[in-house]
Motif scaffolding. Structure first.
Motif, PDB file in Angstrom:
ATOM      1  N   GLY A   1       0.470 -97.479  31.996  1.00 22.68           N
ATOM      2  CA  GLY A   1       1.612 -96.720  31.539  1.00 22.68           C
ATOM      3  C   GLY A   1       1.749 -96.284  30.170  1.00 22.68           C
ATOM      4  N   ALA A   2       0.821 -96.909  29.330  1.00 22.30           N
ATOM      5  CA  ALA A   2       0.957 -96.412  27.885  1.00 22.30           C
ATOM      6  C   ALA A   2       0.403 -95.134  27.764  1.00 22.30           C
ATOM      7  CB  ALA A   2       0.123 -97.498  27.007  1.00 22.30           C
ATOM      8  N   GLN A   3       0.835 -94.369  26.634  1.00 23.24           N
ATOM      9  CA  GLN A   3       0.423 -92.984  26.487  1.00 23.24           C
ATOM     10  C   GLN A   3       0.242 -92.699  25.227  1.00 23.24           C
ATOM     11  OE1 GLN A   3       3.042 -90.558  28.681  1.00 23.24           O
ATOM     12  NE2 GLN A   3       1.469 -89.699  29.485  1.00 23.24           N
ATOM     13  N   ARG A   4      -0.973 -92.143  24.664  1.00 21.23           N
ATOM     14  CA  ARG A   4      -1.288 -91.770  23.353  1.00 21.23           C
ATOM     15  C   ARG A   4      -1.300 -90.323  23.061  1.00 21.23           C
ATOM     16  NH1 ARG A   4      -0.125 -94.195  19.094  1.00 21.23           N
ATOM     17  NH2 ARG A   4      -1.900 -94.065  17.886  1.00 21.23           N
ATOM     18  N   PHE A   5      -0.653 -89.584  22.319  1.00 24.28           N
ATOM     19  CA  PHE A   5      -1.143 -87.989  21.948  1.00 24.28           C
ATOM     20  C   PHE A   5      -1.878 -88.078  20.736  1.00 24.28           C
ATOM     21  CE2 PHE A   5      -0.385 -84.155  19.890  1.00 24.28           C
ATOM     22  CZ  PHE A   5      -0.778 -83.180  20.869  1.00 24.28           C
ATOM     23  N   PHE A   6      -2.891 -87.378  20.630  1.00 21.83           N
ATOM     24  CA  PHE A   6      -3.441 -87.017  19.467  1.00 21.83           C
ATOM     25  C   PHE A   6      -3.752 -85.593  19.148  1.00 21.83           C
ATOM     26  CE2 PHE A   6      -7.657 -86.709  21.509  1.00 21.83           C
ATOM     27  CZ  PHE A   6      -7.415 -87.492  22.661  1.00 21.83           C
ATOM     28  N   ALA A   7      -4.066 -85.287  17.910  1.00 16.90           N
ATOM     29  CA  ALA A   7      -4.263 -84.040  17.434  1.00 16.90           C
ATOM     30  C   ALA A   7      -5.679 -83.959  17.099  1.00 16.90           C
ATOM     31  CB  ALA A   7      -3.329 -83.784  16.166  1.00 16.90           C
ATOM     32  N   PRO A   8      -6.284 -82.775  16.893  1.00 15.07           N
ATOM     33  CA  PRO A   8      -7.763 -82.383  16.516  1.00 15.07           C
ATOM     34  C   PRO A   8      -7.891 -83.412  15.229  1.00 15.07           C
ATOM     35  CG  PRO A   8      -6.704 -80.364  17.092  1.00 15.07           C
ATOM     36  CD  PRO A   8      -5.483 -81.394  16.783  1.00 15.07           C
ATOM     37  N   GLY A   9      -8.990 -83.908  15.336  1.00 12.56           N
ATOM     38  CA  GLY A   9      -9.606 -84.651  14.033  1.00 12.56           C
ATOM     39  C   GLY A   9      -9.148 -86.227  13.941  1.00 12.56           C
ATOM     40  N   TYR A  10      -8.524 -86.412  15.077  1.00 18.88           N
ATOM     41  CA  TYR A  10      -7.938 -88.030  15.223  1.00 18.88           C
ATOM     42  C   TYR A  10      -9.211 -88.809  15.660  1.00 18.88           C
ATOM     43  CZ  TYR A  10      -5.412 -92.194  16.961  1.00 18.88           C
ATOM     44  OH  TYR A  10      -4.820 -93.202  17.362  1.00 18.88           O
ATOM     45  N   VAL A  11      -9.267 -89.904  15.034  1.00 16.10           N
ATOM     46  CA  VAL A  11     -10.512 -90.591  15.066  1.00 16.10           C
ATOM     47  C   VAL A  11     -10.193 -92.227  15.773  1.00 16.10           C
ATOM     48  CG1 VAL A  11     -12.736 -91.815  13.955  1.00 16.10           C
ATOM     49  CG2 VAL A  11     -11.748 -89.703  13.133  1.00 16.10           C
ATOM     50  N   HIS A  12     -10.787 -92.458  16.827  1.00 10.39           N
ATOM     51  CA  HIS A  12     -10.536 -93.866  17.242  1.00 10.39           C
ATOM     52  C   HIS A  12     -11.723 -94.332  18.161  1.00 10.39           C
ATOM     53  CE1 HIS A  12      -8.830 -92.189  21.561  1.00 10.39           C
ATOM     54  NE2 HIS A  12      -9.648 -91.570  21.019  1.00 10.39           N
ATOM     55  N   GLU A  13     -11.479 -95.628  18.612  1.00 10.55           N
ATOM     56  CA  GLU A  13     -12.431 -96.025  19.523  1.00 10.55           C
ATOM     57  C   GLU A  13     -11.598 -96.900  20.497  1.00 10.55           C
ATOM     58  OE1 GLU A  13     -14.481 -99.438  17.668  1.00 10.55           O
ATOM     59  OE2 GLU A  13     -15.822 -99.528  19.251  1.00 10.55           O
ATOM     60  N   VAL A  14     -11.918 -96.666  21.638  1.00 11.95           N
ATOM     61  CA  VAL A  14     -11.304 -97.325  22.789  1.00 11.95           C
ATOM     62  C   VAL A  14     -12.226 -98.127  23.386  1.00 11.95           C
ATOM     63  CG1 VAL A  14      -9.684 -96.787  25.115  1.00 11.95           C
ATOM     64  CG2 VAL A  14      -9.909 -95.306  23.067  1.00 11.95           C
ATOM     65  N   VAL A  15     -11.683 -99.402  23.713  1.00 13.64           N
ATOM     66  CA  VAL A  15     -12.597-100.537  24.419  1.00 13.64           C
ATOM     67  C   VAL A  15     -11.905-101.017  25.455  1.00 13.64           C
ATOM     68  CG1 VAL A  15     -14.064-100.637  22.449  1.00 13.64           C
ATOM     69  CG2 VAL A  15     -11.939-102.190  22.643  1.00 13.64           C
ATOM     70  N   ASN A  16     -12.565-101.921  26.478  1.00  9.12           N
ATOM     71  CA  ASN A  16     -11.665-102.507  27.521  1.00  9.12           C
ATOM     72  C   ASN A  16     -12.411-103.949  26.872  1.00  9.12           C
ATOM     73  OD1 ASN A  16     -11.075-104.379  29.443  1.00  9.12           O
ATOM     74  ND2 ASN A  16     -12.003-103.181  31.070  1.00  9.12           N
ATOM     75  N   ASP A  17     -11.336-104.676  26.078  1.00  7.21           N
ATOM     76  CA  ASP A  17     -11.586-105.745  25.764  1.00  7.21           C
ATOM     77  C   ASP A  17     -11.165-107.002  26.680  1.00  7.21           C
ATOM     78  OD1 ASP A  17     -12.838-105.303  23.254  1.00  7.21           O
ATOM     79  OD2 ASP A  17     -10.912-105.431  22.076  1.00  7.21           O
TER      80      ASP A  17
END
Ligand SMILES: [Fe+2]
Length: 166
Positions: free
Chosen positions: A115-131
């Motif tokens: 249910g969590a949502q994240r909106f990001f703009a161009p240039g946004y840097v992240h890493e997504v992992v299943n921990d």
């Protein structure tokens, strides 16, 4: 009564259908993109049978395409991650559908449950992992559609790779 106006509405305003603005077929604002992702997330029949878990690499499937945007379905087995990346010129909405993912940015780590949502703009840097110890499923909306996903390494310039949703 509003004494500043001569206009009076008699009857039920909701019955005046021709005065109500029709829902747009395609989103064009941040809130509409977030709303589209939320409505797809709520419609499990639209995506649950399409999910696959692939231990060799993150699995992804393009679920929907509209004018200028794309929606991807991703699965993550425990331990799978995207690596640190940006999304080229694309903005995006990340929505967790099942399980739990962790988003890491230069500002720290954030746990994202279903249910969590994240909106990001161009240039946004992240890493997504299943921990976590359970598989996870997520929905990724990109506007415009993802054409590149430069990978970042700590203390170095981005490295161009093929666009894989994340
Ligand atoms: Fe991403």
């Amino acid at each position: 009564m509003n004494s500043d106006s001569d206009l009076q509405i008699a009857g039920d305003i909701l019955e005046v259908q021709h005065l109500l603005r029709p829902a747009r077929e395609h989103p064009s604002t941040v809130s509409e993109f977030v709303g589209l992702a939320r409505s797809i997330a709520a419609d499990r029949a639209r995506w649950s049978d399409l999910v696959r878990y692939d231990s060799a690499s993150r699995w992804y499937h393009r679920l929907h395409r509209g004018p200028g945007y794309e929606v991807w379905l991703l699965s993550w087995v425990p331990g799978q991650g995207s690596g640190l990346h940006d999304h080229g010129l694309s903005s995006g909405v990340l929505t967790v559908l099942e399980g739990e993912l962790t988003e890491r940015t230069e500002r720290g780590a954030r746990s994202l449950s279903a249910g969590a949502q994240r909106f990001f703009a161009p240039g946004y840097v992240h890493e997504v992992v299943n921990d976590s110890l359970e598989p996870a499923v997520s929905l990724h909306l990109y506007y415009p559609g993802l054409t590149e996903m430069p990978m970042h390494a700590a203390q170095s310039a981005p490295r161009a790779v093929d666009a894989v949703p994340a």
